[in-house]
Design an enzyme around this catalytic site. Structure first.
Site, mmCIF file in Angstrom:
data_model
loop_
_atom_site.group_PDB
_atom_site.id
_atom_site.type_symbol
_atom_site.label_atom_id
_atom_site.label_comp_id
_atom_site.label_asym_id
_atom_site.label_seq_id
_atom_site.Cartn_x
_atom_site.Cartn_y
_atom_site.Cartn_z
ATOM 1 C CB THR A 140 -1.016 -0.013 1.368
ATOM 2 O OG1 THR A 140 -1.372 1.223 1.494
ATOM 3 C CG2 THR A 140 -0.203 -0.408 2.527
ATOM 4 C CG ASP A 141 -0.983 4.934 -0.873
ATOM 5 O OD1 ASP A 141 -1.790 4.377 0.120
ATOM 6 O OD2 ASP A 141 -1.791 5.768 -1.576
ATOM 7 C CD GLU A 142 -3.037 3.790 4.856
ATOM 8 O OE1 GLU A 142 -2.681 3.671 5.788
ATOM 9 O OE2 GLU A 142 -4.250 3.970 4.280
ATOM 10 C CE1 TYR A 165 -3.316 -2.421 6.135
ATOM 11 C CE2 TYR A 165 -3.178 -0.141 5.613
ATOM 12 C CZ TYR A 165 -3.288 -1.443 5.171
ATOM 13 O OH TYR A 165 -3.324 -1.734 3.966
ATOM 14 C CE LYS A 169 -0.128 -4.446 3.176
ATOM 15 N NZ LYS A 169 -0.680 -5.890 2.666
ATOM 16 C CG LEU A 205 -14.621 8.140 2.983
ATOM 17 C CD1 LEU A 205 -14.956 8.856 4.184
ATOM 18 C CD2 LEU A 205 -13.742 8.893 1.981
ATOM 19 C CE1 TYR A 222 -13.863 8.833 11.383
ATOM 20 C CE2 TYR A 222 -11.770 7.889 10.227
ATOM 21 C CZ TYR A 222 -12.935 7.710 11.016
ATOM 22 O OH TYR A 222 -13.324 6.533 11.467
#
Ligand code: NAD
Ligand code: DAU
Length: 357
Positions: A140-142, A165, A169, A205, A222
């Site tokens: 993931t880009d996160e 999370y 990853k 979302l 949020y």
């Protein structure tokens, strides 16, 4: 025939990937190993449940005996590893399972791949593997952390995860890298931006906002709602993964993104507009702790080197997605009531349970 072990194939992206392969490609057998956690739902695969090219196995990627038995039974040449705990908010309240599944589960798969594909498994100096094997880590880009107002993530951006999370990853990505550097395992890592589309669990979302708006319930935004994500239709993510499987260079990382940055509030407003609901439904709530402000993916490498490009515009994709959720209200209701969890038992009883003797 290619034989692919797909992990997490009953989840959002995994089930879309299985349908994509069965609909678009030939000569591929898919073995889908999924634990059916709260996020796994066999209803997502109803359209392909009678397809003999898809075998479902209920089981845990952390169960090394099971993974090895599957390797012996099917002789896989490819692993596409989707299975994970995937929701940032859950990782903030209960991080431990994120580490056991996302990190230790990845290591169990890497070990199995190495043991079965290495020509001399006991020779630590040998880097010879069976021809054509590949391990693909769906990341993931996160893992890159958060961006300010400008800039984009490239494959060389340093890892700087901010949530349990994304830390899990990133840890998994580092293990994959280590198995490449130390053992010469033929691997790829893909790092994709936010996906949307059919079968996404309504804690994320877009499906959450569609569901709440439909029911005239408040839409929880949020903080100030100005956090930015780069949205990609899930089918474009699936075709990107296939492009990496078929053309990617072993050891390489490929960023995947749609060049489609949107603030959360913009998306929420768009959903309300499409559903003809008032903006008064928007409810600003306390911000997510450690909330990443902005993600943006530079997809130059995959587009220029592998010839992949997204096919969906956001306008088309979000319209189709809203329509999908409207037409599949029963699917959403069964999830929100928890009833989907009994689907597996109704359909299969214990006949597809992994044999753990
Ligand atoms: P999801 O939560 O919808 O699905 C995860 C699946 O993994 C579920 O079917 C679940 O039952 C299964 N699973 C969980 N733990 C397991 C275990 N121990 N053993 C076997 N199966 C297990 O997730 P998703 O959104 O489809 O994401 C899939 C992958 O893509 C994840 O690795 C995620 O990090 C990555 N990713 C997701 C996005 C996104 O926007 N959703 C973007 C980039 C990358
Ligand atoms: O970027 C890829 C990642 O995208 C994946 O690795 C994750 O698995 C996936 O869950 C997703 O993470 P996000 O945290 O970006 O997705 P989520 O849908 O949870 O939230 C998207 C944005 O919307 C984020 O800025 C938080 C905000 N949000 C989310 C929810 C659920 C709200 O404002 N209100 C909400 O109720």
């Amino acid at each position: 025939m290619k034989k692919i072990l797909v992990t997490g194939g009953a989840g959002f992206i995994g089930s879309n990937f299985i349908q994509y392969i069965l609909n678009e490609k030939e000569n591929i057998l898919l073995v889908n190993l999924d634990l059916l956690t709260y996020a796994g739902n066999l209803e997502n695969l109803k359209a392909v449940e009678d397809d003999p090219r898809h075998h479902f196995v209920k089981g845990d990627i952390r169960d090394r005996d099971l993974v090895n038995r599957l390797f012996e039974e099917y002789d896989f040449d490819t692993i596409v590893h989707f299975a994970a705990e995937s929701h940032v908010d859950r990782s903030i309240t209960a991080p431990e399972v994120f580490l056991t599944t996302n990190v230790m589960g990845t290591q169990a798969l890497l070990d199995a791949a190495k043991a079965h594909w290495k020509l001399e498994p006991d020779n630590k100096y040998s880097w010879e593997y069976r021809r054509g094997v590949r391990y693909l880590q769906v990341s993931t880009d996160e893992v890159y952390g958060a961006l300010g107002k400008t800039g984009m993530f490239i494959e060389e951006t340093p890892l700087s995860p901010n949530s349990p999370y994304s830390a899990s990853k990133a840890s998994a990505d580092l293990l994959v890298r280590a198995y490449d550097q130390t053992y010469g395992l033929p691997v790829n890592i893909t790092r994709c931006s936010n996906n949307y589309g059919p079968y996404q669990f309504p804690e994320k979302l877009i499906p959450l906002m569609i569901h709440n708006a439909q029911q005239d319930k408040p839409l929880p935004v949020y903080g100030d709602g100005m956090q930015i994500r780069d949205w990609l239709h899930v089918k474009d993510h699936c075709s990107a993964i296939y492009a990496v499987l078929s053309k990617g260079i072993p050891g390489e990382i490929y960023n995947i993104g749609g060049n489609n940055e949107k603030a959360n509030l913009e998306i929420v407003r768009l959903i309300l507009k499409e559903l003809n609901k008032p903006e008064s439904l928007i409810a600003y709530v306390k911000d997510r702790p450690g909330h990443d402000r902005r993600y943006a993916i530079d997809n130059t490498k995959i587009t220029s080197q592998l010839g992949w490009k997204p096919t969906y515009t956001f306008e088309k994709g979000i319209h189709e997605t809203i329509e999908w959720y409207l037409h599949n209200i029963e699917w959403v209701n069964r999830i929100t009531s928890g009833a989907y969890q009994s689907y597996y038992n109704q359909m299969y009883g214990s006949s597809l349970e992994a044999n753990t003797d």
